[in-house]
Design an enzyme around this catalytic site. Structure first.
Site, PDB file in Angstrom:
ATOM      1  N   GLU A 265       0.836  -1.200   0.000  1.00  0.00           N
ATOM      2  CA  GLU A 265       0.000   0.000   0.000  1.00  0.00           C
ATOM      3  C   GLU A 265       0.866   1.243   0.000  1.00  0.00           C
ATOM      4  O   GLU A 265       2.023   1.187   0.422  1.00  0.00           O
ATOM      5  CB  GLU A 265      -0.843   0.048   1.288  1.00  0.00           C
ATOM      6  CG  GLU A 265      -1.810  -1.088   1.425  1.00  0.00           C
ATOM      7  CD  GLU A 265      -2.325  -1.256   2.857  1.00  0.00           C
ATOM      8  OE1 GLU A 265      -3.272  -2.021   3.036  1.00  0.00           O
ATOM      9  OE2 GLU A 265      -1.774  -0.634   3.777  1.00  0.00           O
TER      10      GLU A 265
ATOM     11  N   LYS B 108       2.399   4.390   1.547  1.00  0.00           N
ATOM     12  CA  LYS B 108       2.623   4.811   2.928  1.00  0.00           C
ATOM     13  C   LYS B 108       2.401   6.313   2.970  1.00  0.00           C
ATOM     14  O   LYS B 108       3.222   7.092   2.503  1.00  0.00           O
ATOM     15  CB  LYS B 108       4.038   4.472   3.393  1.00  0.00           C
ATOM     16  CG  LYS B 108       4.292   4.856   4.837  1.00  0.00           C
ATOM     17  CD  LYS B 108       5.684   4.455   5.274  1.00  0.00           C
ATOM     18  CE  LYS B 108       5.859   4.574   6.778  1.00  0.00           C
ATOM     19  NZ  LYS B 108       5.442   5.837   7.342  1.00  0.00           N
TER      20      LYS B 108
ATOM     21  N   GLU C 172      -4.925   6.421   7.683  1.00  0.00           N
ATOM     22  CA  GLU C 172      -4.020   7.555   7.830  1.00  0.00           C
ATOM     23  C   GLU C 172      -4.781   8.801   7.393  1.00  0.00           C
ATOM     24  O   GLU C 172      -5.393   8.825   6.316  1.00  0.00           O
ATOM     25  CB  GLU C 172      -2.785   7.316   6.953  1.00  0.00           C
ATOM     26  CG  GLU C 172      -1.662   8.287   7.159  1.00  0.00           C
ATOM     27  CD  GLU C 172      -0.719   7.919   8.333  1.00  0.00           C
ATOM     28  OE1 GLU C 172      -1.000   6.957   9.069  1.00  0.00           O
ATOM     29  OE2 GLU C 172       0.281   8.637   8.488  1.00  0.00           O
TER      30      GLU C 172
ATOM     31  N   PHE D 259      -6.748   1.475   5.975  1.00  0.00           N
ATOM     32  CA  PHE D 259      -5.930   0.314   5.607  1.00  0.00           C
ATOM     33  C   PHE D 259      -6.190  -0.949   6.429  1.00  0.00           C
ATOM     34  O   PHE D 259      -5.642  -1.990   6.137  1.00  0.00           O
ATOM     35  CB  PHE D 259      -4.439   0.660   5.599  1.00  0.00           C
ATOM     36  CG  PHE D 259      -3.907   1.282   6.864  1.00  0.00           C
ATOM     37  CD1 PHE D 259      -3.698   0.505   7.993  1.00  0.00           C
ATOM     38  CD2 PHE D 259      -3.588   2.636   6.907  1.00  0.00           C
ATOM     39  CE1 PHE D 259      -3.192   1.068   9.149  1.00  0.00           C
ATOM     40  CE2 PHE D 259      -3.073   3.207   8.072  1.00  0.00           C
ATOM     41  CZ  PHE D 259      -2.880   2.421   9.192  1.00  0.00           C
TER      42      PHE D 259
ATOM     43  N   ARG E 211       5.838  -4.675  16.974  1.00  0.00           N
ATOM     44  CA  ARG E 211       6.531  -4.319  15.750  1.00  0.00           C
ATOM     45  C   ARG E 211       7.098  -5.602  15.170  1.00  0.00           C
ATOM     46  O   ARG E 211       7.774  -6.342  15.866  1.00  0.00           O
ATOM     47  CB  ARG E 211       7.663  -3.344  16.076  1.00  0.00           C
ATOM     48  CG  ARG E 211       8.312  -2.722  14.851  1.00  0.00           C
ATOM     49  CD  ARG E 211       9.491  -1.865  15.253  1.00  0.00           C
ATOM     50  NE  ARG E 211       9.125  -0.703  16.042  1.00  0.00           N
ATOM     51  CZ  ARG E 211       8.521   0.384  15.543  1.00  0.00           C
ATOM     52  NH1 ARG E 211       8.218   0.445  14.260  1.00  0.00           N
ATOM     53  NH2 ARG E 211       8.233   1.393  16.317  1.00  0.00           N
TER      54      ARG E 211
ATOM     55  N   LYS F 287       7.989  -1.248   6.355  1.00  0.00           N
ATOM     56  CA  LYS F 287       7.919   0.048   5.695  1.00  0.00           C
ATOM     57  C   LYS F 287       9.136   0.221   4.797  1.00  0.00           C
ATOM     58  O   LYS F 287      10.253  -0.132   5.174  1.00  0.00           O
ATOM     59  CB  LYS F 287       7.797   1.180   6.721  1.00  0.00           C
ATOM     60  CG  LYS F 287       8.800   1.186   7.829  1.00  0.00           C
ATOM     61  CD  LYS F 287       8.406   2.215   8.890  1.00  0.00           C
ATOM     62  CE  LYS F 287       9.364   2.152  10.067  1.00  0.00           C
ATOM     63  NZ  LYS F 287       8.911   2.840  11.264  1.00  0.00           N
TER      64      LYS F 287
HETATM   65  P1  ATP Z   1       6.547   3.770  13.880  1.00  0.00           P
HETATM   66  O1  ATP Z   1       6.880   2.669  12.923  1.00  0.00           O
HETATM   67  O2  ATP Z   1       7.035   3.565  15.241  1.00  0.00           O
HETATM   68  O3  ATP Z   1       5.134   4.207  13.789  1.00  0.00           O
HETATM   69  P2  ATP Z   1       7.163   6.299  12.963  1.00  0.00           P
HETATM   70  O4  ATP Z   1       6.268   7.058  13.836  1.00  0.00           O
HETATM   71  O5  ATP Z   1       8.469   6.911  12.597  1.00  0.00           O
HETATM   72  O6  ATP Z   1       7.482   4.905  13.472  1.00  0.00           O
HETATM   73  P3  ATP Z   1       6.663   5.625  10.304  1.00  0.00           P
HETATM   74  O7  ATP Z   1       8.079   5.320  10.049  1.00  0.00           O
HETATM   75  O8  ATP Z   1       6.146   6.811   9.640  1.00  0.00           O
HETATM   76  O9  ATP Z   1       6.293   5.864  11.760  1.00  0.00           O
HETATM   77  O10 ATP Z   1       5.810   4.285   9.909  1.00  0.00           O
HETATM   78  C1  ATP Z   1       4.633   3.758  10.434  1.00  0.00           C
HETATM   79  C2  ATP Z   1       3.406   4.626  10.244  1.00  0.00           C
HETATM   80  O11 ATP Z   1       3.069   4.785   8.885  1.00  0.00           O
HETATM   81  C3  ATP Z   1       2.116   4.070  10.802  1.00  0.00           C
HETATM   82  O12 ATP Z   1       2.026   4.189  12.183  1.00  0.00           O
HETATM   83  C4  ATP Z   1       1.055   4.866  10.062  1.00  0.00           C
HETATM   84  O13 ATP Z   1       0.783   6.057  10.755  1.00  0.00           O
HETATM   85  C5  ATP Z   1       1.729   5.240   8.769  1.00  0.00           C
HETATM   86  N1  ATP Z   1       1.090   4.680   7.568  1.00  0.00           N
HETATM   87  C6  ATP Z   1       0.881   5.355   6.413  1.00  0.00           C
HETATM   88  N2  ATP Z   1       0.319   4.589   5.487  1.00  0.00           N
HETATM   89  C7  ATP Z   1       0.111   3.381   6.038  1.00  0.00           C
HETATM   90  C8  ATP Z   1      -0.440   2.158   5.569  1.00  0.00           C
HETATM   91  N3  ATP Z   1      -0.898   2.019   4.320  1.00  0.00           N
HETATM   92  N4  ATP Z   1      -0.469   1.126   6.432  1.00  0.00           N
HETATM   93  C9  ATP Z   1      -0.001   1.227   7.691  1.00  0.00           C
HETATM   94  N5  ATP Z   1       0.532   2.364   8.186  1.00  0.00           N
HETATM   95  C10 ATP Z   1       0.603   3.436   7.371  1.00  0.00           C
END
Ligand code: ATP
Length: 608
Positions: A264, A266, A316, A356, A433, A439
């Site tokens: 998907e 991000k 999101e 999502f 996690r 990601k």
């Molecule tokens: P963490 O992994 O701890 O959340 P972070 O706050 O730095 O670290 P990101 O690296 O941005 O977060 O990655 C995870 C986040 O990505 C998710 O918590 C969510 O908010 C966001 N996200 C965006 N698109 C999606 C998606 N399609 N599926 C799941 N999460 C998504």
């Protein structure tokens, strides 16, 4: 009906005292186990909240107590019949208001003792009385609330034993976040009511599905672990979010996901867990705060766009430009923080929600269903509109397509992609996690091009212009297995003067006399700090270090991993200390960095 049993507050105060004195993580659990075993079921939720310096789970949004230093002085003076001036004077010589209250309570008690002995009564404070008064203080608003708050605090102090008085005052000051993390409470509950570590996974799973430690404590203390094992999500109580690992290489990512995945976009916005119960919609953030008030528009979308009586879905929230349809960066959403301006800003900066996942639907717990099934439920429930849609996705089985989709996502304004496993273990693992979600983000120039989130565990005074101010922080990563924070660097750059001043104010609240039991450090900072603040940090590279404890013995005996030239980027109030970058992640980053250096050097060696 029998009256609900209560407990003397004294036991809680004694626990606070014990917690302040210990230095080892293992003692921490033991102290809590004893307390929990002594606590009647009816008040165990209250005890759990108090121990964490709270009056309920954060998502309940219980207001601050709103009793500043000035009010507290008034309350102490009125309780112990001394002038405000003498309270102030005493606090200068004794140090903090908690100890002032303790001292005055002792003198007061001596005076009172004769009278009470004569009357044959002794006002004993119970947990419920203290807790309920604190709640009343928090919720007192409007005209006259100032006096109500002062009266309530002083009423408690009058009946408090000296030790109780000390901790009531500290609680009211907001100084009782002693760094007792959720993991420690879960450990203690497992030992106290589940027979030991073997029931920890059950207790933890239940907490992940219903993020309310008080509620979990009550169930396990009252009905046993068996009841916890059967727990399912309920609408209105947030589920701890599933988190993703990070990947670097499309081939490797797909392999980790099981060679087949749903990929998907991000999106770069704010994570939202949306709970719908009829006409009632609640939105929780990544850190499980109730953020419903910020998104009145999303509330309407969910009412219209979710075909279910009761549902929990995740998505999101992204700011976007309705004219061009372009997605905007995450920072745009920050404007919605100010309560009174939300309605106006919602019009100026509209949002779009990309859903999502589906975690619950009309009595059915979907978290133990596989991703394809959850996606199906989501598609059945969601009625799409202009700004309410299912996240863009494809099903992918080869690295080339993954790369292509990644480039498309980035060009469309996404941060990258999320690669999600679809195999027969692709459950929604709340609060964890793992490699079920990976990601894959743009901008991985070097390992440290991505920031890390570290916890402040101590601080050093500056010199020269910064003399007398805490200006260098001892930062730590989290080791979830041991539930301790391990140091990785000293950070002294990146702060503006204003940030430095604010930081000094913030830290003042959390300075402690000795190293916190959940901190592992070889360095001795000028002051130790409760592990409560998380900062985003950018470093130049990772190196081996004999002074830091993160990664110690994992790469080389007696040596840890440290971050060189760490620079403060910003505070991350949306992350709890347990959300900080983990020790394993730091070690992994170090290993990758090493590999990269070796790869870069390899061709030269060949040529030579
Ligand atoms: P963490 O992994 O701890 O959340 P972070 O706050 O730095 O670290 P990101 O690296 O941005 O977060 O990655 C995870 C986040 O990505 C998710 O918590 C969510 O908010 C966001 N996200 C965006 N698109 C999606 C998606 N399609 N599926 C799941 N999460 C998504």
């Amino acid at each position: 009906m029998a009256r609900a049993r209560d407990m003397e507050f004294r036991e809680v105060a004694e626990t606070f005292q014990a917690l302040e004195r210990i230095t080892a993580r293992t003692q921490l659990t033991l102290i809590l186990v004893k307390l929990f075993k002594d606590t009647p079921v009816e008040v165990i939720d209250k005890v759990v909240y108090l121990i964490q310096g709270k009056l309920g789970p954060d998502w309940k949004g219980i207001p601050e107590l709103g009793v500043g230093e000035k009010f507290l002085i008034k309350a102490i003076s009125s309780a112990y019949r001394v002038s405000e001036d003498s309270v102030v004077k005493l606090s200068k010589s004794v140090g903090d208001l908690g100890e002032v209250a303790e001292k005055l309570a002792r003198q007061f008690q001596d005076k009172k003792a004769g009278l009470l002995a004569f009357a044959g009564v002794k006002g004993k404070l119970t947990v419920s009385r203290v807790f309920d008064s604190l709640l009343k203080i928090a919720y007192a608003t409007g005209e006259g609330s100032r006096d109500v708050k002062i009266r309530l605090v002083s009423g408690l102090l009058v009946d408090a034993e000296p030790l109780e008085a000390k901790y009531i005052v500290r609680f009211v000051e907001g100084r009782l976040r002693l760094g007792v993390g959720d993991a420690t409470v879960l450990d203690a509950l497992s030992v106290a009511f589940g027979g030991g570590a073997q029931s920890r996974p059950i207790v933890e799973r239940a907490y992940n599905l219903r993020a309310d430690l008080g509620m979990i404590a009550r169930i396990v203390a009252g009905e046993g672990v068996e009841a916890l094992a059967k727990i399912t999500p309920v609408v209105g109580v947030p589920i701890r979010p599933m988190l993703a690992e990070r990947g670097k290489d499309p081939g490797e990512i797909l392999e980790k996901a099981g060679m087949k995945a749903i990929v998907e976009y991000k999106y770069d916005g704010e994570r939202a867990q949306i709970h719908k119960d009829g006409e009632r919609v609640t939105i929780f953030s990544r850190r499980l705060e109730n953020i419903t008030f910020r998104y009145p528009d999303v509330v309407e979308m969910a009412k219209e766009g979710l075909k279910a009586g009761k549902a929990i879905v995740e998505g999101e929230i992204v700011a976007y430009d309705p004219e061009t349809g372009e997605l905007k960066p995450f920072q745009e959403l920050m404007h919605r923080k100010r309560k009174h301006e939300v309605e106006r800003i919602a019009k100026e900066i509209p949002v779009k929600v990309f859903l999502f996942d589906a975690l619950y639907r009309d009595g059915e717990d979907l978290t133990d269903k596989l991703l394809p099934e959850r996606r199906k439920a989501l598609e059945e429930m969601v009625v799409e509109s202009d700004n309410w849609a299912i996240a863009n996705y494809v099903e992918i089985e080869d690295p080339e397509s993954l790369n292509k989709f990644f480039l498309e996502a980035v060009s469309e304004g996404a941060e990258g992609v999320m690669v999600k496993a679809v195999h027969n273990e692709s459950f929604y693992v709340a609060g964890a996690r793992g490699w079920l979600w990976i990601k894959y983000k743009r901008d991985y120039k070097s390992e440290m091009a991505d920031t890390v989130d570290l916890v402040v565990v101590g601080a050093f005074y500056g010199k020269g212009k910064r003399g007398g101010k805490l200006s260098s922080l001892l930062m730590a990563a989290y080791d979830p297995k041991a539930d301790v924070f391990k140091t990785v660097c000293k950070m002294a750059t990146g702060f503006t003067d204003e940030e430095l001043d604010n930081m000094n104010e913030m830290l003042k609240q959390h300075i402690i006399k000795h190293k916190h039991p959940r901190v592992d450090s070889k360095l001795k900072p000028d002051v130790w700090v409760n592990p409560v603040y998380v900062a985003e940090v950018l470093g130049a590279e990772l190196t081996l270090s004999p002074t830091h404890t993160c990664g110690i013995d994992k790469i080389r005996a007696g040596v840890g991993v440290s971050i060189r030239f760490p620079r403060f980027i910003r505070w991350r109030p949306d992350k709890s200390p347990e959300d900080a970058t983990t020790e394993d992640e730091i070690i992994e980053m170090y290993r990758r960095q090493l590999k990269k250096i070796e790869e870069e050097q390899a061709p030269e060696t060949e040529q030579a």
